[in-house]
Write a protein that holds these residues in place. Structure first.
Motif, PDB file in Angstrom:
ATOM      1  N   ARG A 180       1.188  -1.168   0.048  1.00  0.00           N
ATOM      2  CA  ARG A 180       0.137  -0.252  -0.430  1.00  0.00           C
ATOM      3  C   ARG A 180       0.454   1.232  -0.048  1.00  0.00           C
ATOM      4  NH1 ARG A 180      -5.199  -0.036   1.743  1.00  0.00           N
ATOM      5  NH2 ARG A 180      -4.727  -1.149   3.010  1.00  0.00           N
ATOM      6  N   ILE A 181       1.745   1.465   0.874  1.00  0.00           N
ATOM      7  CA  ILE A 181       2.496   2.055   0.977  1.00  0.00           C
ATOM      8  C   ILE A 181       3.975   2.788  -0.344  1.00  0.00           C
ATOM      9  CG2 ILE A 181       4.179   3.239   2.065  1.00  0.00           C
ATOM     10  CD1 ILE A 181       4.152   1.904   5.174  1.00  0.00           C
ATOM     11  N   ASN A 182       4.298   1.644  -0.709  1.00  0.00           N
ATOM     12  CA  ASN A 182       5.108   2.003  -2.495  1.00  0.00           C
ATOM     13  C   ASN A 182       3.753   1.672  -3.042  1.00  0.00           C
ATOM     14  OD1 ASN A 182       7.366   1.725  -0.641  1.00  0.00           O
ATOM     15  ND2 ASN A 182       6.915  -1.145  -0.749  1.00  0.00           N
ATOM     16  N   ARG A 183       3.343   1.496  -3.358  1.00  0.00           N
ATOM     17  CA  ARG A 183       1.907   2.178  -4.720  1.00  0.00           C
ATOM     18  C   ARG A 183       1.918   3.287  -4.748  1.00  0.00           C
ATOM     19  NH1 ARG A 183      -0.695  -2.497  -4.010  1.00  0.00           N
ATOM     20  NH2 ARG A 183      -2.380  -1.560  -2.707  1.00  0.00           N
ATOM     21  N   ARG A 184       1.098   3.355  -2.835  1.00  0.00           N
ATOM     22  CA  ARG A 184       0.769   4.988  -3.402  1.00  0.00           C
ATOM     23  C   ARG A 184       1.813   5.727  -3.605  1.00  0.00           C
ATOM     24  NH1 ARG A 184      -4.293   6.378  -1.060  1.00  0.00           N
ATOM     25  NH2 ARG A 184      -6.065   4.752  -0.375  1.00  0.00           N
ATOM     26  N   TYR A 185       2.934   6.014  -3.643  1.00  0.00           N
ATOM     27  CA  TYR A 185       4.187   6.596  -3.588  1.00  0.00           C
ATOM     28  C   TYR A 185       4.467   6.715  -5.454  1.00  0.00           C
ATOM     29  CZ  TYR A 185       8.308   9.593  -3.184  1.00  0.00           C
ATOM     30  OH  TYR A 185       8.622  10.687  -4.125  1.00  0.00           O
ATOM     31  N   SER A 186       4.567   5.147  -5.847  1.00  0.00           N
ATOM     32  CA  SER A 186       4.452   5.429  -6.952  1.00  0.00           C
ATOM     33  C   SER A 186       3.741   5.678  -7.643  1.00  0.00           C
ATOM     34  CB  SER A 186       5.115   3.648  -7.042  1.00  0.00           C
ATOM     35  OG  SER A 186       5.034   3.145  -8.612  1.00  0.00           O
ATOM     36  N   ASP A 187       2.592   5.363  -7.114  1.00  0.00           N
ATOM     37  CA  ASP A 187       1.217   6.657  -8.100  1.00  0.00           C
ATOM     38  C   ASP A 187       1.660   8.000  -8.066  1.00  0.00           C
ATOM     39  OD1 ASP A 187       0.189   3.835  -8.762  1.00  0.00           O
ATOM     40  OD2 ASP A 187      -1.053   4.373  -7.086  1.00  0.00           O
ATOM     41  N   TYR A 188       2.067   9.086  -6.868  1.00  0.00           N
ATOM     42  CA  TYR A 188       1.842  10.124  -6.550  1.00  0.00           C
ATOM     43  C   TYR A 188       3.316  10.525  -7.539  1.00  0.00           C
ATOM     44  CZ  TYR A 188       4.658  13.944  -4.807  1.00  0.00           C
ATOM     45  OH  TYR A 188       5.533  15.350  -4.201  1.00  0.00           O
ATOM     46  N   TYR A 189       4.472   9.728  -7.636  1.00  0.00           N
ATOM     47  CA  TYR A 189       5.829  10.145  -7.978  1.00  0.00           C
ATOM     48  C   TYR A 189       5.602   9.935  -9.566  1.00  0.00           C
ATOM     49  CZ  TYR A 189      10.671   9.980  -8.974  1.00  0.00           C
ATOM     50  OH  TYR A 189      12.242  10.302  -9.564  1.00  0.00           O
ATOM     51  N   ALA A 190       4.542   9.349 -10.390  1.00  0.00           N
ATOM     52  CA  ALA A 190       4.515   8.909 -11.808  1.00  0.00           C
ATOM     53  C   ALA A 190       4.007  10.456 -12.648  1.00  0.00           C
ATOM     54  CB  ALA A 190       3.862   7.665 -11.848  1.00  0.00           C
ATOM     55  N   LYS A 191       2.727  10.418 -11.172  1.00  0.00           N
ATOM     56  CA  LYS A 191       1.508  11.544 -11.464  1.00  0.00           C
ATOM     57  C   LYS A 191       2.379  13.004 -12.158  1.00  0.00           C
ATOM     58  CE  LYS A 191      -2.948  13.658 -10.821  1.00  0.00           C
ATOM     59  NZ  LYS A 191      -3.944  13.846  -9.602  1.00  0.00           N
ATOM     60  N   ARG A 192       3.341  13.306 -10.194  1.00  0.00           N
ATOM     61  CA  ARG A 192       4.224  14.764 -10.545  1.00  0.00           C
ATOM     62  C   ARG A 192       5.294  14.606 -11.391  1.00  0.00           C
ATOM     63  NH1 ARG A 192       6.827  17.584  -5.135  1.00  0.00           N
ATOM     64  NH2 ARG A 192       6.671  19.189  -6.452  1.00  0.00           N
ATOM     65  N   TYR A 193       6.031  14.046 -11.673  1.00  0.00           N
ATOM     66  CA  TYR A 193       6.975  13.988 -12.029  1.00  0.00           C
ATOM     67  C   TYR A 193       6.660  13.535 -13.422  1.00  0.00           C
ATOM     68  CZ  TYR A 193       9.616  15.243  -8.636  1.00  0.00           C
ATOM     69  OH  TYR A 193       8.779  16.013  -6.996  1.00  0.00           O
ATOM     70  N   SER A 194       5.583  12.873 -14.530  1.00  0.00           N
ATOM     71  CA  SER A 194       5.413  12.174 -16.104  1.00  0.00           C
ATOM     72  C   SER A 194       6.173  11.189 -16.053  1.00  0.00           C
ATOM     73  CB  SER A 194       5.311  13.519 -16.260  1.00  0.00           C
ATOM     74  OG  SER A 194       4.382  14.519 -16.480  1.00  0.00           O
ATOM     75  N   HIS A 195       6.354  10.184 -15.206  1.00  0.00           N
ATOM     76  CA  HIS A 195       7.407   9.233 -15.136  1.00  0.00           C
ATOM     77  C   HIS A 195       6.646   7.866 -15.532  1.00  0.00           C
ATOM     78  CE1 HIS A 195      11.023   6.877 -13.967  1.00  0.00           C
ATOM     79  NE2 HIS A 195       9.945   5.505 -13.131  1.00  0.00           N
ATOM     80  N   VAL A 196       7.160   7.651 -16.765  1.00  0.00           N
ATOM     81  CA  VAL A 196       6.889   6.068 -16.689  1.00  0.00           C
ATOM     82  C   VAL A 196       8.024   4.997 -16.187  1.00  0.00           C
ATOM     83  CG1 VAL A 196       6.007   4.942 -18.704  1.00  0.00           C
ATOM     84  CG2 VAL A 196       5.562   7.232 -18.445  1.00  0.00           C
ATOM     85  N   GLY A 197       7.660   3.741 -15.781  1.00  0.00           N
ATOM     86  CA  GLY A 197       8.884   2.782 -15.505  1.00  0.00           C
ATOM     87  C   GLY A 197       8.526   2.834 -14.020  1.00  0.00           C
ATOM     88  N   ARG A 198       9.070   1.800 -13.230  1.00  0.00           N
ATOM     89  CA  ARG A 198       9.100   1.085 -12.354  1.00  0.00           C
ATOM     90  C   ARG A 198      10.066   2.763 -11.615  1.00  0.00           C
ATOM     91  NH1 ARG A 198      12.387  -4.100 -11.741  1.00  0.00           N
ATOM     92  NH2 ARG A 198      15.028  -3.270 -12.514  1.00  0.00           N
ATOM     93  N   ILE A 199       9.543   2.984 -10.384  1.00  0.00           N
ATOM     94  CA  ILE A 199      10.931   3.558  -9.535  1.00  0.00           C
ATOM     95  C   ILE A 199      11.809   2.952  -8.483  1.00  0.00           C
ATOM     96  CG2 ILE A 199       9.274   5.744  -9.803  1.00  0.00           C
ATOM     97  CD1 ILE A 199       8.780   5.753  -7.052  1.00  0.00           C
ATOM     98  N   TYR A 200      11.121   1.692  -7.602  1.00  0.00           N
ATOM     99  CA  TYR A 200      12.045   1.037  -7.128  1.00  0.00           C
ATOM    100  C   TYR A 200      12.597   0.271  -7.779  1.00  0.00           C
ATOM    101  CZ  TYR A 200       7.994   2.753  -4.112  1.00  0.00           C
ATOM    102  OH  TYR A 200       7.225   3.717  -4.057  1.00  0.00           O
TER     103      TYR A 200
END
Length: 196
Positions: free
Chosen positions: A78-98
């Motif tokens: 839950r923590i990692n998915r929610r942060y990953s979703d936030y990061y992808a939206k904020r930085y227009s990031h595609v792909g995994r961050i971890y």
């Protein structure tokens, strides 16, 4: 081949760490760390976990966490998915961050809890070039709530546990615990993997 299911014991604390893919920064700004903390507050309210220590660095974070009611794997998802979703939206990031699944190891007993919490709290001063001179000056760590009991900690942080685990004849106070952290440099198992 399916992933091996992690062991989870509801009354145990675990050292958990998560690192950015290719050691890249996953916390670019103070707002990013604030968002992670907000996500943790939400997760704690929903899942009922508690922590004894945390530290968020630019490309990874550490937790000393216990989840009594919900499997720790679900809490971390839950923590990692929610942060990953936030990061992808904020930085227009595609792909995994971890980089990969989070690291976790059970803290077996009081000495392990002391060693892990000290290791976590020393992160900002144990980098090749220390980020701060004193751990209490680092804003993204739970250490400052141990050093200054007038600060209000996040709802999930328990600052009234670790000091009681200090060996005799050390006083069982947060002030003594902070001195313990400064005096005894600890090495965690995944230390080499998480170098900044």
């Amino acid at each position: 081949m399916p992933r091996r299911k992690r062991n989870w014991h509801p009354h145990a604390y675990y050292h958990v760490s998560m690192r950015g893919n290719n050691r890249q920064n996953i916390f670019q700004t103070q707002e990013d760390i604030t968002e992670l903390m907000r996500i943790m507050e939400y997760g704690a309210a929903k899942d009922g976990f508690t922590m004894l220590a945390y530290c968020v660095m630019s490309n990874h974070y550490h937790l000393l966490i216990r989840s009594e009611y919900v499997d720790l794997a679900k809490v971390m998802a839950r923590i990692n998915r929610r942060y990953s979703d936030y990061y992808a939206k904020r930085y227009s990031h595609v792909g995994r961050i971890y980089e990969k699944r989070y690291f976790s190891k059970q803290a077996n007993g009081p000495n392990a809890i002391l060693a892990i919490s000290s290791y976590i709290h020393r992160n900002p001063i144990d980098t090749q070039i220390p980020i701060v001179e004193k751990p209490e000056d680092y804003l993204y760590s739970s250490y400052r709530y141990y050093a200054n009991e007038e600060l209000t900690p996040p709802s999930f942080l328990r600052t009234n546990v670790v000091a009681y685990l200090l060996p005799n004849p050390i006083d069982k106070t947060n002030q003594a615990y902070c001195q313990y952290c400064l005096t005894y440099k600890q090495v965690a198992e995944e230390d080499k993997q998480l170098e900044v």
